[in-house]
Write an enzyme that holds these catalytic residues in place. Structure first.
Site, PDB file in Angstrom:
ATOM      1  CG  ASP A   1     -60.490 -35.175  36.677  1.00  0.00           C
ATOM      2  OD1 ASP A   1     -59.289 -34.921  36.828  1.00  0.00           O
ATOM      3  OD2 ASP A   1     -60.983 -35.559  35.589  1.00  0.00           O
TER       4      ASP A   1
ATOM      5  CE1 TYR B   1     -63.432 -35.005  30.101  1.00  0.00           C
ATOM      6  CE2 TYR B   1     -63.629 -34.370  32.401  1.00  0.00           C
ATOM      7  CZ  TYR B   1     -63.036 -35.130  31.422  1.00  0.00           C
ATOM      8  OH  TYR B   1     -62.046 -36.021  31.753  1.00  0.00           O
TER       9      TYR B   1
ATOM     10  CE  LYS C   1     -58.588 -34.703  32.997  1.00  0.00           C
ATOM     11  NZ  LYS C   1     -59.931 -34.386  33.494  1.00  0.00           N
TER      12      LYS C   1
ATOM     13  CG  HIS D   1     -57.806 -33.980  28.123  1.00  0.00           C
ATOM     14  ND1 HIS D   1     -59.083 -33.458  28.168  1.00  0.00           N
ATOM     15  CD2 HIS D   1     -57.964 -35.286  28.455  1.00  0.00           C
ATOM     16  CE1 HIS D   1     -59.946 -34.401  28.508  1.00  0.00           C
ATOM     17  NE2 HIS D   1     -59.290 -35.523  28.675  1.00  0.00           N
TER      18      HIS D   1
ATOM     19  CG  ASN E   1     -55.001 -39.830  28.216  1.00  0.00           C
ATOM     20  OD1 ASN E   1     -55.380 -40.926  28.630  1.00  0.00           O
ATOM     21  ND2 ASN E   1     -55.769 -38.741  28.256  1.00  0.00           N
TER      22      ASN E   1
ATOM     23  CG  LEU F   1     -71.276 -50.844  28.554  1.00  0.00           C
ATOM     24  CD1 LEU F   1     -72.066 -51.359  29.740  1.00  0.00           C
ATOM     25  CD2 LEU F   1     -71.350 -51.821  27.391  1.00  0.00           C
ATOM     26  CD  GLU F   2     -73.020 -43.066  29.241  1.00  0.00           C
ATOM     27  OE1 GLU F   2     -73.081 -41.829  29.180  1.00  0.00           O
ATOM     28  OE2 GLU F   2     -73.271 -43.709  30.270  1.00  0.00           O
TER      29      GLU F   2
ATOM     30  CB  SER G   1     -72.550 -42.306  41.070  1.00  0.00           C
ATOM     31  OG  SER G   1     -73.862 -42.835  41.174  1.00  0.00           O
ATOM     32  CG  ASN G   2     -75.812 -38.627  37.427  1.00  0.00           C
ATOM     33  OD1 ASN G   2     -75.051 -37.701  37.679  1.00  0.00           O
ATOM     34  ND2 ASN G   2     -75.969 -39.108  36.202  1.00  0.00           N
ATOM     35  CG  ASN G   3     -77.970 -43.931  43.444  1.00  0.00           C
ATOM     36  OD1 ASN G   3     -77.460 -44.122  44.542  1.00  0.00           O
ATOM     37  ND2 ASN G   3     -79.189 -44.351  43.135  1.00  0.00           N
TER      38      ASN G   3
ATOM     39  NE  ARG H   1     -75.032 -46.086  41.132  1.00  0.00           N
ATOM     40  CZ  ARG H   1     -76.305 -46.235  40.775  1.00  0.00           C
ATOM     41  NH1 ARG H   1     -77.035 -47.192  41.333  1.00  0.00           N
ATOM     42  NH2 ARG H   1     -76.859 -45.443  39.875  1.00  0.00           N
TER      43      ARG H   1
END
Length: 320
Positions: free
Chosen positions: A43, A48, A77, A110, A167, A223-224, A272-274, A277
């Site tokens: 997506d 982005y 989008k 979008h 949205n 958060l970031e 996730s970059n892990n 995960r």
């Protein structure tokens, strides 16, 4: 697991990988590794700023024989500055060129917000502000009907298999359906236990529109960004209810939150970059929550929306 899209009959995976905030310097590798783990839906969005890199990862995976193009489901989008009939198709083609693709599987509006056009040669992606120095946004009077007619042309020209919306509020969806020759296949919304939005999900189900949830972990994604609400509200991944269900099932809190959505037929696009995960998020559909557990998780709802244009500099009250 997948959901069948109404207009095209195409199957869309229930679990995908979201490209929001994936850094450009690692995006190609991230997409490649996600494909290697088993992800088939990606997506993206013009806003982005990583479509070229995401496309590089896709092309590398195809070249290495990990996957065929027809096995992937690629979403992108249209950004707010390109709503005019003069720009929709040219910007659709630009996104396809950036991805290095012949077609999208899903092409979304979008936001239901038309901002003043910014030439990609001047700045791309345009971002929110028309004048960054002044911190201002500027808008254009482009009705959704004009934009949607061009989105339909994108289907007719083979640029995309499906078109949809992101949205959008209920009344706007109902109005769009009055004139749409090709109805929206997918509605993408912010959806997590703090913002359950049962009415718009019921509307989508009633009208045969599949729903994709973004920000499935609630405040975690914000958060970031320094979002004030994300910094004050409790993290869903650490909520007692979610943690206790996860512990009892031998699952992670993330898997419980994702299953709360997918068990109800709502697609999810975590990132996730892990690598561990990545696999856990993809493989969360091997258990079911009880009706009581689903209800208790939904009861965490407090109508808390993190991605709201009312908080943007231009203060656009699309959810009023």
């Amino acid at each position: 697991m997948s959901v069948t899209l109404k207009h095209s009959g195409q199957k869309m995976p229930l679990v995908g990988f979201g490209l929001w905030k994936v850094p450009t310097d690692s995006c190609a590798d991230t997409v490649y590794n996600a494909i290697k783990v088993g992800y088939r839906l990606f997506d993206g969005a013009q806003d982005y700023g990583n479509e070229k890199e995401a496309g590089e990862g896709v092309r590398r995976a195809i070249a290495d024989g990990l996957v065929k193009r027809e096995e992937l489901f690629i979403t992108s989008k249209l950004w707010n500055t390109f709503h005019s009939k003069d720009h929709v198709l040219e910007m659709t083609k630009k996104s396809l060129a950036d991805w290095g693709l012949d077609y999208f599987d899903l092409w979304l509006i979008h936001f239901p917000i038309a901002q003043k056009y910014v030439d990609p040669a001047v700045r791309y992606p345009p971002n929110l502000l028309f004048d960054a120095d002044a911190g201002t946004m500027e808008f254009e009077d482009v009705p959704i009907s004009e934009t949607w007619a061009e989105m339909e042309k994108a289907v007719e020209l083979g640029y995309t298999k499906n078109i949809g919306i992101s949205n959008f509020a209920g009344a706007l969806i109902i109005d769009l359906l009055r004139y749409a020759k090709i109805p929206p296949a997918v509605l993408q919304i912010e959806h997590h236990p703090y913002l359950t939005q049962p009415q718009i999900i019921a509307l989508a189900e009633q009208r045969g529109i599949a729903v994709t949830a973004y920000s499935s972990f609630g405040p975690q994604s914000f958060l970031e960004l320094g979002h004030p609400l994300a910094q004050t509200v409790g993290l869903l991944l650490e909520a007692d209810l979610i943690s206790s269900i996860a512990k009892a099932r031998g699952k992670t809190p993330a898997q419980v939150l994702l299953r709360w959505a997918t068990q109800r037929g709502i697609a999810v696009i975590p990132k996730s970059n892990n690598r561990q995960r990545l696999a856990e998020n993809l493989n969360h559909v091997d258990f079911d929550l009880t009706p009581e557990e689903l209800e208790k998780i939904s009861a965490l709802n407090v109508g808390l929306r993190f991605n709201d244009p009312a908080d943007w500099p231009g203060k656009i009250y699309i959810f009023a």
